[in-house]
Design an enzyme around this catalytic site. Structure first.
Site, PDB file in Angstrom:
ATOM      1  N   GLU A 128      -0.492 -16.916  -9.775  1.00 35.85           N
ATOM      2  CA  GLU A 128       0.635 -16.205 -10.374  1.00 35.85           C
ATOM      3  C   GLU A 128       1.970 -16.735  -9.851  1.00 35.85           C
ATOM      4  O   GLU A 128       2.971 -16.739 -10.572  1.00 35.85           O
ATOM      5  CB  GLU A 128       0.499 -14.700 -10.120  1.00 35.85           C
ATOM      6  N   ASN A 181     -11.406  -0.479  -6.638  1.00 28.10           N
ATOM      7  CA  ASN A 181     -10.922  -0.708  -8.005  1.00 28.10           C
ATOM      8  C   ASN A 181     -12.069  -1.187  -8.900  1.00 28.10           C
ATOM      9  O   ASN A 181     -12.627  -2.252  -8.660  1.00 28.10           O
ATOM     10  CB  ASN A 181      -9.809  -1.767  -7.948  1.00 28.10           C
ATOM     11  N   CYS A 235      -5.053  -5.338  -8.488  1.00 27.73           N
ATOM     12  CA  CYS A 235      -4.963  -4.845  -7.110  1.00 27.73           C
ATOM     13  C   CYS A 235      -4.677  -5.983  -6.129  1.00 27.73           C
ATOM     14  O   CYS A 235      -4.277  -5.736  -4.991  1.00 27.73           O
ATOM     15  CB  CYS A 235      -6.225  -4.083  -6.728  1.00 27.73           C
ATOM     16  N   HIS A 236      -4.862  -7.229  -6.599  1.00 29.21           N
ATOM     17  CA  HIS A 236      -4.530  -8.362  -5.714  1.00 29.21           C
ATOM     18  C   HIS A 236      -3.016  -8.451  -5.473  1.00 29.21           C
ATOM     19  O   HIS A 236      -2.577  -9.167  -4.586  1.00 29.21           O
ATOM     20  CB  HIS A 236      -5.052  -9.669  -6.325  1.00 29.21           C
ATOM     21  N   TYR A 238       0.844  -1.193   0.000  1.00 33.12           N
ATOM     22  CA  TYR A 238       0.000   0.000   0.000  1.00 33.12           C
ATOM     23  C   TYR A 238       0.880   1.243   0.000  1.00 33.12           C
ATOM     24  O   TYR A 238       0.578   2.241  -0.664  1.00 33.12           O
ATOM     25  CB  TYR A 238      -0.932  -0.013   1.218  1.00 33.12           C
TER      26      TYR A 238
END
Lengths: 197, 184
Positions: free
Chosen positions: A193, A158, A166-167, A135
């Protein structure tokens, strides 16, 4: 999606609706096209203006509320319809969830965000696949290192999650942090990912 | 009886109008225009979509749609009579360039009262007096019998009188003429 209004059983109805949508598109009356898309997270709702994908509703979100938000903030001319930007997005999301895509090449319409929040989301969009930010780092990249809470709000609202990743933003202490689609969805995306790296 | 929670800029998504009223509107168009019914339906929906952002009373959307459809049915009949088309010419009977219709006129206070009725009565009263449909047509549009449609209109009117709307200017229009079902 939480609600699914019952649809008529007439088999012609879908075809009639499709003809309505394509004529609306031809006459420039289709301001927002929306389509559902199944994913490993659950049903997504994807909305595109003529400029690109403007909204992606996660399974945690109420479909009627997403449609109402689009009507109020973009245009009430919202219809269920396909559109090239939606077809691209759906195809690329399938590839992404299959582990075969690391970067989205879909036109985005950023109109549902602005100002500092948009800066935060643009910084977020620059975080590569398989990596994470904090953040603090996205607040700094958006020009206000102290605005960590505001950055959290930007990420929590978002409009286009997954496509704007945003993850990939975690708390500075290593905690995973909140996610618009729920903590579990965030973990799923991060694990996807990590495995595809 | 104030249901004016909405502001003019918070129309529901048109998608919801299609989902709620589309099937009934299609039945109505097919019953009135036969094989040209889908064309009338499409003309109606496109005209409605064009004018939709200007619609001031979302609760009246169903009646507004049927009022547009009723005029499109007449337009289609006129064009067909004026210039008969070869069999198989798809959809030529309706002028695609016809200007968008404005929402029908209605008395705002009256509509506020109508909007507070239970959904079926509200729909039936709107179709009867805004879209000027017969009871049989209201039944088709709502997927009920003509008799059920008549009851919904009757009960709606009765409730409006009980609520004292009868004193409001313009509600005279909401009185069934003697033998008001004459065009059933």
């Amino acid at each position: 999606m939480s609600s699914d209004r019952s649809t008529p059983t007439d088999p012609d109805w879908d075809a009639i609706r499709a003809r309505l949508a394509s004529r609306a598109e031809r006459e420039g009356l289709l301001d927002v096209a929306v389509e559902r898309h199944e994913s490993p997270l659950g049903g997504l709702l994807i909305a595109a203006t003529a400029d690109g994908v403007a909204r992606l509703g996660l399974p945690s979100e109420d479909e009627d509320e997403v449609l109402a938000e689009l009507a109020a903030r973009v245009s009430p001319r919202v219809l269920r319809a396909s559109r090239p930007a939606l077809a691209d997005a759906r195809h690329q999301l399938d590839e992404y969830f299959a582990g075969n895509r690391r970067h989205f090449g879909v036109d985005l319409d950023w109109r549902l965000t602005n100002g500092f929040r948009r800066g935060v989301l643009e910084a977020t969009a620059a975080i590569p696949y398989g990596e994470t930010g904090t953040y603090t780092s996205v607040a700094t990249a958006a020009g206000s290192p102290a605005a960590v809470r505001a950055a959290g709000t930007a990420l929590a609202t978002n409009p286009i999650p997954i496509l704007i990743p945003c993850h990939r933003v975690l708390r500075s202490d290593g905690e995973i942090g909140n996610y618009r689609g729920g903590r579990e969805a965030k973990v799923t995306l991060l694990e996807l990912e990590a495995g595809g790296r | 009886m104030s249901r004016n929670r909405r502001t003019p800029d918070s129309l529901p998504p048109f998608e919801r109008i299609v989902a709620e009223h589309g099937p009934g509107l299609l039945r109505f168009c097919v019953s009135r225009a036969g094989s040209g019914g889908e064309d009338v339906f499409q003309e109606t929906m496109i005209a409605a979509l064009r004018a939709y952002p200007e619609l001031r009373e979302p609760d009246a959307a169903g009646s507004w749609l049927f009022a547009i459809a009723a005029r499109k049915v007449i337009d289609a009949g006129r064009s067909a009579a004026r210039a008969p088309r070869p069999i198989g010419d798809p959809g030529g009977a309706i002028d695609a360039a016809s200007p968008p219709l404005p929402p029908p006129e209605y008395d705002r206070e009256v509509w506020t009262a109508v909007a507070a009725l239970p959904p079926k009565q509200r729909e039936a009263v709107g179709l009867r007096f805004i879209a000027d449909l017969s009871h049989a047509e209201i039944g088709e549009a709502m997927g009920t019998s003509a008799e059920a449609a008549r009851r919904n209109v009757f009960e709606g009117l009765r409730r409006l009188r009980v609520d004292g709307v009868g004193g409001v200017d313009g509600v005279g229009d909401l009185t069934e003429p003697a033998g008001g079902a004459s065009h059933d």
